[in-house]
Design an enzyme around this catalytic site. Structure first.
Site, PDB file in Angstrom:
ATOM      1  N   HIS A 149     -11.354  -2.137 -10.381  1.00 60.36           N
ATOM      2  CA  HIS A 149     -10.429  -3.274 -10.613  1.00 60.36           C
ATOM      3  C   HIS A 149     -10.727  -3.801 -12.068  1.00 60.36           C
ATOM      4  CE1 HIS A 149     -13.704  -6.175  -9.697  1.00 60.36           C
ATOM      5  NE2 HIS A 149     -13.369  -6.889 -10.610  1.00 60.36           N
ATOM      6  N   ASP A 179     -14.546   0.082  -4.579  1.00 57.22           N
ATOM      7  CA  ASP A 179     -14.136  -0.345  -5.904  1.00 57.22           C
ATOM      8  C   ASP A 179     -15.129  -0.111  -7.101  1.00 57.22           C
ATOM      9  OD1 ASP A 179     -12.687  -2.176  -7.548  1.00 57.22           O
ATOM     10  OD2 ASP A 179     -13.907  -3.859  -7.132  1.00 57.22           O
ATOM     11  N   GLY A 256     -15.899 -11.284 -14.994  1.00 53.36           N
ATOM     12  CA  GLY A 256     -16.423 -10.745 -16.383  1.00 53.36           C
ATOM     13  C   GLY A 256     -17.664 -10.239 -15.827  1.00 53.36           C
ATOM     14  N   ASN A 257     -18.271 -10.823 -14.938  1.00 54.98           N
ATOM     15  CA  ASN A 257     -19.550 -10.183 -14.249  1.00 54.98           C
ATOM     16  C   ASN A 257     -19.342  -8.892 -13.646  1.00 54.98           C
ATOM     17  OD1 ASN A 257     -20.812 -13.178 -13.939  1.00 54.98           O
ATOM     18  ND2 ASN A 257     -22.289 -11.595 -14.802  1.00 54.98           N
ATOM     19  N   SER A 258     -17.853  -8.715 -13.160  1.00 53.55           N
ATOM     20  CA  SER A 258     -17.571  -7.453 -12.384  1.00 53.55           C
ATOM     21  C   SER A 258     -17.991  -6.113 -12.991  1.00 53.55           C
ATOM     22  CB  SER A 258     -16.075  -7.280 -11.939  1.00 53.55           C
ATOM     23  OG  SER A 258     -15.712  -8.435 -11.475  1.00 53.55           O
ATOM     24  N   THR A 274     -19.555  -6.802  -7.604  1.00 50.30           N
ATOM     25  CA  THR A 274     -17.962  -6.586  -7.179  1.00 50.30           C
ATOM     26  C   THR A 274     -17.176  -7.667  -6.891  1.00 50.30           C
ATOM     27  OG1 THR A 274     -16.683  -5.081  -6.238  1.00 50.30           O
ATOM     28  CG2 THR A 274     -18.022  -6.209  -4.909  1.00 50.30           C
ATOM     29  N   ILE A 276     -16.755 -12.399  -6.100  1.00 50.40           N
ATOM     30  CA  ILE A 276     -17.273 -13.559  -5.432  1.00 50.40           C
ATOM     31  C   ILE A 276     -16.108 -14.181  -4.589  1.00 50.40           C
ATOM     32  CG2 ILE A 276     -18.289 -14.388  -7.768  1.00 50.40           C
ATOM     33  CD1 ILE A 276     -16.087 -15.675  -8.664  1.00 50.40           C
ATOM     34  N   LEU A 277     -16.781 -15.025  -3.675  1.00 51.29           N
ATOM     35  CA  LEU A 277     -16.098 -15.664  -2.692  1.00 51.29           C
ATOM     36  C   LEU A 277     -15.604 -16.990  -2.927  1.00 51.29           C
ATOM     37  CD1 LEU A 277     -14.872 -15.688   0.259  1.00 51.29           C
ATOM     38  CD2 LEU A 277     -16.996 -16.374   1.475  1.00 51.29           C
TER      39      LEU A 277
END
Length: 306
Positions: A149, A179, A256-258, A274, A276-277
């Site tokens: 993504h 992902d 941005g951590n993705s 990948t 966060i909730l």
């Protein structure tokens, strides 16, 4: 008319007026003959022929030797015990400012972390930045793992390495069900550092982990926490499908951590961050993050399983 007194520069008086001095013949004098003082060699030779002095020196040396032997026997060297070693280590730890385990882990993985920037086109056809994510180098030939993504809608991709150098990259592989995307950088730094990958088979909840990335484009940033659970499933608000078998962690992560690495305290990658909730659409961290296990991520790059 009186003559001034004259003083001779000679230490001894010269011949009287009218006396004749025969060359080579010493002048007569009543002073006793002064002999030169004996040197250290002469004094040593005289001491050597003195038996009392010789035996006295030998007795003194023997006494000194016996005293040294007695000291070693009466006071043997102390043998260090484990308690002494533990005390020394504790003293070093408490008196020296050592880096934390999280700091050491972050320092080890940081050279392999890259900034991933995706670009699109505006109405005039110029490049515009669409978003910033994170990637991790898994092979020193420029192979990079990130989230699908992060780069899915990009018309061009730029990666920025830890040393500040930049390179255009293209998508070399996809694994949509997890992902994941595999990038290949076109220009590679000479000293490119690849991360060390570690199996997740022995991970348990409570294990400490560190997440490295570019949250909101700021970084590289480091956050630390623990593994909260294993085998989780997650579907983001924007996601079309649910992603299974994820690592749940509580190290702070934000947009941005993705695509960034989730690493152990040894600095070894066990997952790729990948999502966060967050029940709301605020897209901020509430304490629950998810990472794809490195086994799935490695297979996306065609790497052999552990």
């Amino acid at each position: 008319m009186r003559r001034p007194v004259l003083y001779s520069q000679s230490p001894r008086g010269g011949p009287a007026a009218g006396e004749t001095v025969v060359p080579g013949e010493a002048a007569a004098t009543d002073a006793p003959e002064v002999l030169p003082k004996p040197g250290w060699r002469q004094r040593l030779a005289r001491a050597a022929v003195n038996p009392r002095l010789t035996w006295g020196c030998m007795a003194l040396l023997l006494g000194a030797l016996l005293w040294v032997l007695w000291q070693q026997t009466a006071h043997p060297p102390r043998v260090l015990t484990q308690k002494d070693i533990d005390a020394a280590v504790l003293r070093s730890v408490t008196t020296q400012n050592l880096p934390s385990r999280a700091a050491r882990a972050a320092e080890k993985i940081r050279p392999a972390v890259v900034r991933v920037v995706s670009y699109g086109k505006d109405k005039k056809g110029a490049d515009i930045e669409q978003g910033v994510g994170t990637g991790v180098v898994i092979q020193d030939k420029g192979v990079i793992l990130t989230n699908l993504h992060v780069v899915q809608a990009a018309q061009s991709i730029l990666v920025v390495f830890a040393d500040g150098s930049e390179s255009v990259a293209h998508i070399a592989g996809l694994q949509p069900q997890h992902d994941l995307a595999v990038l290949q950088a076109q220009t590679i730094p000479d000293d490119l550092h690849a991360a060390t990958l570690r199996t997740t088979a022995d991970l348990v909840p409570g294990d400490e982990v560190v997440a490295i990335g570019f949250p909101f484009g700021i970084g590289p940033s480091t956050s630390a926490g623990v593994i909260s659970g294993l085998g989780r499933s997650f579907k983001s608000h924007e996601g079309a499908q649910e992603i299974p078998n994820l690592i749940q962690f509580d190290a702070a992560a934000n947009p941005g951590n993705s695509g960034g690495p989730l690493v152990t305290m040894d600095g070894e990658v066990v997952g790729v961050v990948t999502g966060i909730l967050n029940p709301t659409r605020a897209r901020t961290f509430l304490g629950i993050g998810f990472a794809v296990p490195i086994e799935s991520a490695a297979s996306a790059a065609g790497l052999p399983p552990f």
